[in-house]
Scaffold this active site. Structure first.
Site, mmCIF file in Angstrom:
data_model
loop_
_atom_site.group_PDB
_atom_site.id
_atom_site.type_symbol
_atom_site.label_atom_id
_atom_site.label_comp_id
_atom_site.label_asym_id
_atom_site.label_seq_id
_atom_site.Cartn_x
_atom_site.Cartn_y
_atom_site.Cartn_z
ATOM 1 N N LYS A 11 0.827 -1.214 0.000
ATOM 2 C CA LYS A 11 0.000 0.000 0.000
ATOM 3 C C LYS A 11 0.864 1.269 0.000
ATOM 4 C CE LYS A 11 -3.921 -2.297 2.307
ATOM 5 N NZ LYS A 11 -4.955 -2.187 3.382
ATOM 6 N N TYR A 51 -12.518 -1.768 -2.976
ATOM 7 C CA TYR A 51 -12.987 -1.880 -1.591
ATOM 8 C C TYR A 51 -14.501 -1.677 -1.482
ATOM 9 C CZ TYR A 51 -8.316 -2.294 0.471
ATOM 10 O OH TYR A 51 -7.074 -2.745 0.856
ATOM 11 N N ASN A 114 -1.912 0.274 6.665
ATOM 12 C CA ASN A 114 -1.399 -0.979 7.223
ATOM 13 C C ASN A 114 -0.559 -1.803 6.238
ATOM 14 O OD1 ASN A 114 -3.484 -1.862 5.660
ATOM 15 N ND2 ASN A 114 -4.609 -2.896 7.285
ATOM 16 N N HIS A 117 -2.120 -5.407 1.531
ATOM 17 C CA HIS A 117 -3.423 -6.054 1.379
ATOM 18 C C HIS A 117 -3.197 -7.538 1.123
ATOM 19 C CE1 HIS A 117 -7.285 -7.286 -0.274
ATOM 20 N NE2 HIS A 117 -6.612 -7.797 -1.287
ATOM 21 N N GLU A 128 -9.648 -10.368 -7.679
ATOM 22 C CA GLU A 128 -8.700 -9.252 -7.513
ATOM 23 C C GLU A 128 -7.533 -9.362 -8.506
ATOM 24 O OE1 GLU A 128 -9.758 -8.761 -2.762
ATOM 25 O OE2 GLU A 128 -7.780 -9.515 -3.342
HETATM 26 P P1 ATP Z 1 -7.147 -5.793 3.335
HETATM 27 O O1 ATP Z 1 -8.506 -6.095 2.727
HETATM 28 O O2 ATP Z 1 -6.575 -4.458 2.886
HETATM 29 O O3 ATP Z 1 -6.183 -6.922 3.179
HETATM 30 P P2 ATP Z 1 -8.102 -6.621 5.910
HETATM 31 O O4 ATP Z 1 -8.768 -7.721 5.143
HETATM 32 O O5 ATP Z 1 -7.163 -6.985 6.996
HETATM 33 O O6 ATP Z 1 -7.334 -5.639 4.918
HETATM 34 P P3 ATP Z 1 -10.614 -5.223 5.920
HETATM 35 O O7 ATP Z 1 -11.593 -5.363 7.019
HETATM 36 O O8 ATP Z 1 -10.872 -5.892 4.613
HETATM 37 O O9 ATP Z 1 -9.181 -5.645 6.510
HETATM 38 O O10 ATP Z 1 -10.410 -3.658 5.676
HETATM 39 C C1 ATP Z 1 -9.853 -3.181 4.472
HETATM 40 C C2 ATP Z 1 -8.920 -2.035 4.800
HETATM 41 O O11 ATP Z 1 -9.676 -0.948 5.309
HETATM 42 C C3 ATP Z 1 -7.895 -2.329 5.908
HETATM 43 O O12 ATP Z 1 -6.766 -3.024 5.469
HETATM 44 C C4 ATP Z 1 -7.551 -0.920 6.340
HETATM 45 O O13 ATP Z 1 -6.660 -0.289 5.418
HETATM 46 C C5 ATP Z 1 -8.914 -0.248 6.287
HETATM 47 N N1 ATP Z 1 -9.621 -0.350 7.559
HETATM 48 C C6 ATP Z 1 -10.235 -1.454 8.085
HETATM 49 N N2 ATP Z 1 -10.797 -1.182 9.275
HETATM 50 C C7 ATP Z 1 -10.539 0.126 9.511
HETATM 51 C C8 ATP Z 1 -10.847 1.028 10.581
HETATM 52 N N3 ATP Z 1 -11.541 0.619 11.644
HETATM 53 N N4 ATP Z 1 -10.401 2.306 10.488
HETATM 54 C C9 ATP Z 1 -9.712 2.725 9.411
HETATM 55 N N5 ATP Z 1 -9.386 1.938 8.366
HETATM 56 C C10 ATP Z 1 -9.780 0.663 8.415
HETATM 57 MG MG MG Z 2 -9.966 -7.373 3.455
#
Ligand code: ATP
Ligand code: MG
Length: 139
Positions: A11, A51, A114, A117, A128
């Protein structure tokens, strides 16, 4: 190959913090083989679509802004049990809760910024990967 691929992105935070090399090294040392890779920038529409599952969440607009704030590295990775093993390698969404030594624990800035992804299912890994890579771009 079904079940043996996952899709990842490094990211914008991690690209900007100069962690591309270390993160790719950790992925390949863990046994993931790179089948496609590109440095690119998401448009707002692409980030919104990627997303879309989170479109009703309060963090959605900030997430789209973050994901379009700079370049990302898109990756198609192959390994046995790829989706699950890759989620283990990257750690929890919130880096403060991620296990020691995971990519997010080492390189992420916050729950939003974070670092990486990882696909959450075999089905989404295919969706994806198709979103980012043509057949010609894969080995
Ligand atoms: P990713 O899909 O990016 O691999 P993930 O599966 O661990 O991450 P998801 O729940 O799918 O988490 O959330 C997608 C992304 O949205 C997260 O990686 C993060 O960048 C953002 N995100 C998730 N929860 C929060 C939150 N509570 N506050 C801010 N950003 C968030
Ligand atoms: Mg996710």
């Amino acid at each position: 190959m079904n079940g043996n691929i996952t899709f990842s992105m490094i990211k914008p935070d991690a690209v900007g913090n100069h962690y591309i090399g270390q993160i790719l090294a950790q992925m390949t040392e863990a046994g993931f083989q790179i089948k496609a890779m590109k440095l690119t920038e998401l448009t707002v529409n692409q980030a919104r679509a990627f997303y879309a599952v989170h479109k009703d969440r309060p963090f959605y607009n900030d997430l789209v802004e973050f994901m379009t704030s700079g370049p990302v590295v898109a990756l198609l990775l192959e390994k046995e049990n790829a989706v699950e093993d890759f989620r283990t390698l990257i750690g929890s969404t919130d880096p403060s809760k991620a296990d020691k030594g995971t990519i997010r624990e080492k390189y992420a800035e916050s729950i939003q910024n974070n670092a990486v992804h990882g696909s959450d299912s075999n089905e989404n890994a295919i969706i994806e990967s198709d979103f980012f890579f043509s057949k010609l771009e894969r080995v």
